[in-house]
Design a protein around this motif. Structure first.
Motif: not given
Lengths: 380, 417
Positions: A137-138, A266-268
């Motif tokens: 994501k991202g 890692h927010n991904h």
């Protein structure tokens, strides 16, 4: 439309003037794309700048084959599946057995839900393998991403994989900079992936900047392997000699879930939604993205008149032992699940396990000169 | 990593943060928007030019030699009026590191404006490729007056065929790496309509690649006219094979000595050729044909891309100026075995290729000999240099046949640097 969209200039021309010539084409995109859909979508762009022409270029450049129906389009990012749903939903429906825009996909990576799979006869089942893909994501996807993004995916992947321990402890080999010795070893292990030569991939922009940001990671025992930045951000593969698919699937699920934890920190996390399951570059890999299969000796069964029908009923497909687009050698076939979207990982691997068990039993019967007519399976 | 940044993150503009963090890859975790989508604007700040600078350490092409991080940073976010970017221009050079012996150019133009918008990169490349020609200070001469050529009928015992080719681009339309389908179709329409106006020995017909019959295709193959979908990665990585064979085709006159390719590597490639050694006539037809085509497109309000800095504008910087390659297939059985052959060619500013064209090997003793240069000298000058050079080579061949010795000629003078 996103600012500085590379499409702005093209919008000066009419949809009719820009519409591709698909008269000789046989792929899912060519079957679905009408002038109306083209006109409706050509002015749109995802937030990162992916446009309709970007996603269909590979299908325009590769008319296809009279017998083999390719997809003919790719996603440039996660949002492509939303922004261009008027084109992609019908393609997904065609490719995935009538899957509707309102359908929900179930994910099940609990290996304990698999029944059996540890007793496939190794005299026939030479090797077992499960692969899938994951998108981070991202980041935009391989057809569209910049060098900076691709390197970002690589960096995050290296970090995530470095946290693995025990049976998953391993090492990353960047494609650029591996020694000749390392390269030879990876080729001998059948791990090394090479720059794509298939025009299906190159016309979709996936080979740009090769080999920058690409690499292979594998564990010490060489039973768990990750490709970074080939056709998808990640391809995750568990494999071993012999027929213990249960063990392969256990390792597959365990390793995948461990990797996912690190990316989430890692927010991904991985791209996933409840309609399409795991989001991957090619619409054909949506859902589970899973291909679970075996290399199995079926010299008699494969020449039986009902072989194709058996495979269809079991929801399985055959390939040569070199993988997709290869022929079988010495009666050995690659047999794997045909479905990706609309059924879970466990369900798909269950079909492989049950189906291969049946086909081996059929092969043994045929060896003895007996009939297999009473063993024909019902349509699954 | 996470803890030291979370304090900074609270309430700060992500773009500012990113700039402060330096190379984008260190901070990839922290710039997702509400929906998690990566927008084109945030991408630019999330990945400063240093994050995107290509790895050119193994590369040997003109682009890799000229591109510095500073130039890349300056040009990365520019866009030409046709929406073409630097990354697209250099993609072919990034994807094709090159060869230790053969230095490729490594970039292409997407439109006429590329040569202005990306001048900081393209000017040094042009200088490198074209013997020091400086587009900032020099002017390129155009001269298509074939009457100025002398001694251009070769001995047919040696020269088997003669050929002159160039390219022309239609002003206002994007070039093959960048063009959309409608632009490409427009190029086809403009050129085919113009060619329909050619008369006399130049009158002919058009064969669209997509529509030709099997027997037409076979005939074009037999005539050695048919061009095929590019397979060279130098071209495919530069996006020139998209949508094949849409709007591609071949036009030739009934005499089969004047031929035009449409929408291959350039908008048009114009070729005049004949068996035998009458380069004078080949060049006369070349110039006359070009002038007539130009007149015909003018009548409809179109013109060729040209300016006095760079001459004719073509897709590859190596073809700027005249875009002209004039050459012969010539038998040189004795000379080609002489150790001085290569040096002679260098001094005469000629190159040899195999008889299959670029990247092929010579068969037997027959070579394709043509001019090296494209920019800084006019068409007439280049053809005369080719003519003088080939005449000299034939004289040497004749001398060697008689057992006489030959001399390496002194180098031909270059333009003033």
């Amino acid at each position: 439309m996103a600012k500085n969209c590379h499409n702005d200039y093209k919008m000066k021309f009419t949809g009719d003037e820009e519409f591709p010539d698909l008269s000789l084409h046989n792929n899912h995109m060519a079957k679905v794309l009408t002038k109306d859909i083209y006109n409706k979508l050509r002015g749109k762009s995802t937030p990162s700048g992916v446009t309709l022409d970007d996603i269909i270029q590979t299908g325009v450049d590769n008319p296809g084959h009279p017998f083999i129906m390719t997809v003919g389009c790719v996603a440039g990012d996660e949002e492509s599946y939303e922004v261009f749903k008027d084109l992609l939903d019908p393609i997904i429906s065609d490719r995935h057995g009538g899957y509707k825009p309102t359908d929900k996909h179930s994910t099940d990576l609990n290996f304990e839900n698999l029944k059996g799979g540890d007793d496939l006869d190794p005299a026939y089942v030479l090797s077992s393998r499960v692969r899938t893909g994951r998108s981070i994501k991202g980041f935009t996807l391989p057809p569209h991403n910049s060098r900076g993004e691709r390197r970002g995916v690589e960096k995050l992947s290296i970090e995530a994989l470095a946290t693995l321990t025990g049976e998953f402890k391993g090492k990353y080999y960047p494609l650029n900079g591996m020694s000749d010795k390392e390269q030879d070893q990876l080729i001998n292990d059948h791990f090394l992936f090479d720059k794509p030569v298939s025009p299906l991939l190159t016309c979709a922009g996936m080979a740009r900047d090769w080999p920058d940001g690409r690499g292979i990671w594998h564990n010490e025992s060489k039973t768990f392997l990750v490709w970074v930045n080939e056709e998808d951000h990640l391809r995750v593969i568990a494999m071993q000699q012999g027929g213990n698919m249960k063990e392969v699937f256990r390792r597959f699920c365990t390793g995948l879930l461990k990797i996912e934890e690190t990316f989430k920190k890692h927010n991904h996390g991985f791209m996933w939604n409840e309609h399409l399951g795991y989001v991957l570059t090619c619409p054909s890999n949506l859902g589970t993205g899973l291909r679970g299969g075996v290399h199995v000796k079926l010299p008699k069964l494969s020449t039986h008149a009902k072989f194709e029908e058996i495979l269809t009923r079991l929801r399985l497909q055959k390939r040569g032992t070199g993988g997709v687009d290869t022929a079988s050698v010495g009666g050995v076939f690659d047999i794997s699940n045909a479905d990706r979207l609309g059924s879970s990982e466990v369900a798909q691997v269950q079909l492989v396990v049950d189906g291969v068990k049946l086909m081996v039993a059929m092969e043994k019967k045929l060896e003895k000169g007996e009939s297999i007519d009473d063993m024909m399976p019902a349509q699954k | 990593m996470a803890s030291s940044f979370t304090r900074i993150l609270a309430g700060r503009n992500p773009a500012v943060l990113l700039a402060g963090l330096g190379a984008g890859t260190a901070a990839v975790g922290f710039l997702l928007s509400e929906s998690g989508a990566l927008s084109a604007e945030s991408k630019r700040s999330l990945y400063p030019p240093s994050a995107d600078f290509p790895d050119l350490r193994k590369h040997n092409n003109c682009m890799a030699a000229a591109l510095t991080p500073a130039i890349y940073a300056k040009l990365r976010d520019r866009v030409t009026p046709h929406n073409w970017t630097l990354d697209q221009s250099i993609q072919t050079g990034v994807d094709n590191p090159g060869h230790p012996f053969i230095k490729t150019v490594g970039c292409v133009a997407g439109d006429e404006e590329s040569y202005e918008v990306f001048a900081e990169l393209l000017d040094p490349i042009i200088k490198d490729r074209h013997n020091g020609y400086d587009p900032k200070t020099m002017k390129h001469p155009t001269d298509l007056d074939a009457s100025k050529i002398s001694n251009a009928v070769f001995d047919e015992k040696y020269v088997l065929s003669s050929r002159v080719r160039t390219g022309r681009s239609i002003r206002g339309l994007s070039l093959p790496p960048a063009c959309s389908r409608s632009e490409r179709r427009e190029v086809e329409r403009v050129v085919v309509t113009a060619l329909g106006g050619l008369k006399g020995e130049l009158s002919g017909r058009y064969y669209s690649l997509g529509d030709m019959t099997d027997s037409e295709q076979q005939q074009l193959i037999d005539d050695h006219f048919l061009f095929d979908k590019p397979i060279s990665p130098l071209l495919t990585c530069a996006f020139m094979a998209r949508d094949w064979p849409d709007a591609r085709g071949i036009w030739h006159n009934n005499e089969k000595n004047f031929l035009i390719w449409i929408n291959e590597e350039d908008h048009t490639r114009v070729i005049s050729m004949e068996k035998g050694g009458n380069m004078k006539r080949v060049f006369e037809r070349f110039c006359s044909g070009l002038k007539q085509v130009e007149q015909l497109i003018h009548e409809r309000g179109w013109e060729f891309m040209w300016n006095e800095r760079l001459g004719y504008i073509l897709t590859c910087p190596s073809n700027l100026g005249t875009g002209l390659r004039a050459g012969v297939h010539v038998r040189l059985p004795n000379l080609s075995k002489d150790t001085r052959f290569s040096k002679m060619l260098d001094n005469l500013r000629l190159q040899k290729r195999g008889t299959g064209g670029v990247d092929t090997a010579a068969t037997g003793d027959t070579f394709d000999i043509s001019n090296n240069d494209r920019l800084g000298k006019s068409e007439v000058e280049l053809v005369q240099m080719l003519v003088d050079g080939v005449n000299y080579l034939i004289e040497c061949e004749k001398k060697l046949e008689k057992g006489q010795d030959i001399k390496v000629p002194s180098p031909v003078t270059q333009f003033k640097k």
